[in-house]
Design an enzyme around this catalytic site. Structure first.
Site, PDB file in Angstrom:
ATOM      1  N   SER A 185       0.840  -1.191   0.000  1.00 41.96           N
ATOM      2  CA  SER A 185       0.000   0.000   0.000  1.00 41.96           C
ATOM      3  C   SER A 185       0.877   1.242   0.000  1.00 41.96           C
ATOM      4  O   SER A 185       1.694   1.433  -0.898  1.00 41.96           O
ATOM      5  CB  SER A 185      -0.969  -0.057   1.179  1.00 41.96           C
ATOM      6  OG  SER A 185      -1.996   0.890   1.054  1.00 41.96           O
ATOM      7  N   GLU A 316      -9.011  -5.630  -4.415  1.00 43.21           N
ATOM      8  CA  GLU A 316      -8.446  -4.634  -3.505  1.00 43.21           C
ATOM      9  C   GLU A 316      -9.497  -3.721  -2.886  1.00 43.21           C
ATOM     10  O   GLU A 316      -9.593  -3.560  -1.671  1.00 43.21           O
ATOM     11  CB  GLU A 316      -7.436  -3.756  -4.270  1.00 43.21           C
ATOM     12  CG  GLU A 316      -6.210  -4.485  -4.774  1.00 43.21           C
ATOM     13  CD  GLU A 316      -5.087  -4.535  -3.762  1.00 43.21           C
ATOM     14  OE1 GLU A 316      -5.295  -4.133  -2.600  1.00 43.21           O
ATOM     15  OE2 GLU A 316      -3.993  -4.985  -4.143  1.00 43.21           O
ATOM     16  N   HIS A 408      -7.796  -5.696  -0.140  1.00 42.11           N
ATOM     17  CA  HIS A 408      -6.585  -4.980   0.230  1.00 42.11           C
ATOM     18  C   HIS A 408      -6.044  -5.486   1.565  1.00 42.11           C
ATOM     19  O   HIS A 408      -6.806  -5.701   2.515  1.00 42.11           O
ATOM     20  CB  HIS A 408      -6.908  -3.488   0.328  1.00 42.11           C
ATOM     21  CG  HIS A 408      -5.714  -2.595   0.435  1.00 42.11           C
ATOM     22  ND1 HIS A 408      -4.773  -2.498  -0.553  1.00 42.11           N
ATOM     23  CD2 HIS A 408      -5.321  -1.734   1.424  1.00 42.11           C
ATOM     24  CE1 HIS A 408      -3.854  -1.617  -0.200  1.00 42.11           C
ATOM     25  NE2 HIS A 408      -4.160  -1.151   1.001  1.00 42.11           N
TER      26      HIS A 408
END
Length: 487
Positions: A185, A316, A408
């Site tokens: 990320s 995600e 995610h």
């Protein structure tokens, strides 16, 4: 049992268990407080005697995650000013020439720390890797663009940590010439920025970017606007001298309010490029520390000597839309508006719906946003370098009745082989065999530059980690082509 290692600043005492020695909370730069606040990282003051390194060090000031995300992502807070610290896990400090991996945590540049249990480096040490996990300045302290302070201080912290690794890691058994920097990320976006930074050149040989690439950074004009907004909120001049009078906890509250405003009131005239990603604090293209947008710098040859592994998770953006119920409120009109904002061509949404017939608009939106923010940037980075290996993670978590999909941050427990610490997001019965295979691929890449499948240049090869682990050619290639010419 304990082990003592000598560094240039002084000796540190860590803990020893079978197959791993851990040295936690080692400072790599001086505490960024007092006259060093909003300055570039300064050398660590040396200490006398043996410093205890058996507990995680202080963490950067951060707002934490709002509900319901706080139920899915753990937060660890350790008080103290010496936030520029790192953890080291090693198989044996007396070893020589072991590969080194340096972890940069995620958290949208405003949250996260190296002390979250899922980041425990014991499995890497077990498999012959020296794992280093880094804390760095977040939010306004690390990324607020100021006229009288160095820009991108959070990135400069990461460079300082990499220099510490270059200078010190041999004492922990590592090879300073075999360093892989990796992150997820915001951590992956940091790695993308490091590829473009002159000050980071030569500090790592390989890089892994998980769910983030090299496309996101603010222009200086937008970043300066943010500085003005925050200064107005806390009642000071928009300078480092002005903000120095504001306690960190007050700055965190102010930045939290700005982030909420950008997310709920996405006015392009006010927020510029922030409108599309709602990330108020992130790296800034300042022309010096970060000379250009990272993807443009990489395409022009920056980081050409660095081997890459890059990828994303299949679903995600479900992480951001499903837990709050936002996915259930998305209409076809809203879906079309987002597709228009991304400049997708006519018929694109029909192609997305055909991939998963029957999905409601909210889940189609998650697919579109996953591609825009994560998958397409990863593929563009692979295309720009011509030498990257690409992966996709698509195991579906049972959490929230499976509606999170392969969302995610779900891959983290598999990469670190720490599934027992990742049950909030992965549930209590995640497949250990998948963790074994994914973790082994990361270790292999750190050792040799080859994770076990061909590079993307060979038929757009992508390694898919899911119920089946396989290499596939150009998955969802038709969808990928829809994004041609769109950054």
């Amino acid at each position: 049992m304990h082990s003592v290692v000598k560094t240039r600043s002084g000796e540190v005492r860590g803990t020893v268990a079978p197959g791993v020695a851990a040295f936690l909370g080692i400072p790599y730069a001086a505490a960024p407080s007092g006259p060093l606040r909003f300055r570039e990282p300064a050398p660590v003051p040396p200490w006398e005697g043996v410093r205890d390194a058996t507990e995680h060090g202080p963490t950067a000031p951060a707002p934490g995650y709002p509900a319901p995300f706080s139920d899915l992502l753990p937060v660890v807070r350790v008080p103290g000013e010496e936030i520029l610290n790192l953890d080291v896990w090693t198989p044996d400090p007396s070893a020589t020439g072991l590969p080194v991996m340096v972890w940069i945590h995620g958290g949208a540049f405003v949250n996260g720390s190296n002390s979250i249990p899922v980041y425990d480096g014991s499995a890497f040490a077990r498999d012959g890797v020296v794992l280093v996990s880094v804390n760095y300045r977040l939010g306004a302290e690390g990324f607020l663009h100021l006229p009288d302070a160095p820009p991108n201080r959070g990135l400069l912290d990461q460079v300082a940590a990499l220099r510490w690794v270059r200078d010190e890691i041999a004492a922990f058994g590592g090879d300073p010439d075999a360093v892989t920097v990796f992150g997820e990320s915001a951590g992956a976006m940091s790695v993308g920025a490091l590829l473009a930074m002159p000050s980071a050149r030569g500090l790592f040989r390989r890089a892994i970017l998980q769910s983030g690439a090299a496309h996101h950074a603010l222009g200086a004009a937008t970043a300066s606007k943010v500085t003005g907004y925050l200064a107005e909120d806390v009642g000071v001049e928009p300078t480092a001298a002005g903000f120095a009078a504001v306690p960190p906890v007050r700055l965190v509250a102010g930045q939290q309010a700005l982030s909420a405003q950008a997310a709920t009131q996405p006015d392009p005239a006010r927020w510029g490029e922030i409108t599309l990603n709602a990330m108020v604090f992130e790296p800034v293209v300042d022309g010096e520390v970060l000379p250009a947008l990272p993807i443009e710098a990489v395409a022009a040859g920056a980081g050409a000597d660095v081997e890459l592994l890059v990828g994303s998770n299949r679903d995600e953006h479900r992480f951001f839309l499903v837990p709050t119920g936002a996915a259930d409120r998305v209409t076809d009109a809203a879906l079309a508006a987002v597709a228009g904002a991304y400049r997708l061509p006519d018929g694109a949404l029909d192609a997305y719906r055909a991939e998963r017939p029957g999905d409601p608009p909210g889940l189609v939106l998650a697919d579109v946003m996953s591609d825009w923010f994560f998958r397409i940037p990863a593929l563009r980075l692979a295309e720009a370098t011509g030498r990257a290996h690409v992966y996709e993670f698509d195991w579906v978590t049972p959490v929230l009745d499976g509606r999170l999909g392969s969302c995610h941050a779900l891959e983290l427990g598999f990469v670190f082989d720490t599934l027992a610490a990742a049950t909030d997001l992965g549930g209590g019965d995640a497949p250990q065999e998948l963790a074994t295979q994914m973790h082994a691929a990361w270790v292999a890449f750190a050792r040799t530059g080859d994770p076990g499948w061909p590079p993307y240049t060979q038929g757009r090869a992508v390694r898919r980690f899911g119920d089946v682990v396989e290499t596939v050619a150009d998955p969802r290639g038709g969808i990928r082509e829809l994004w041609t010419g769109i950054r």
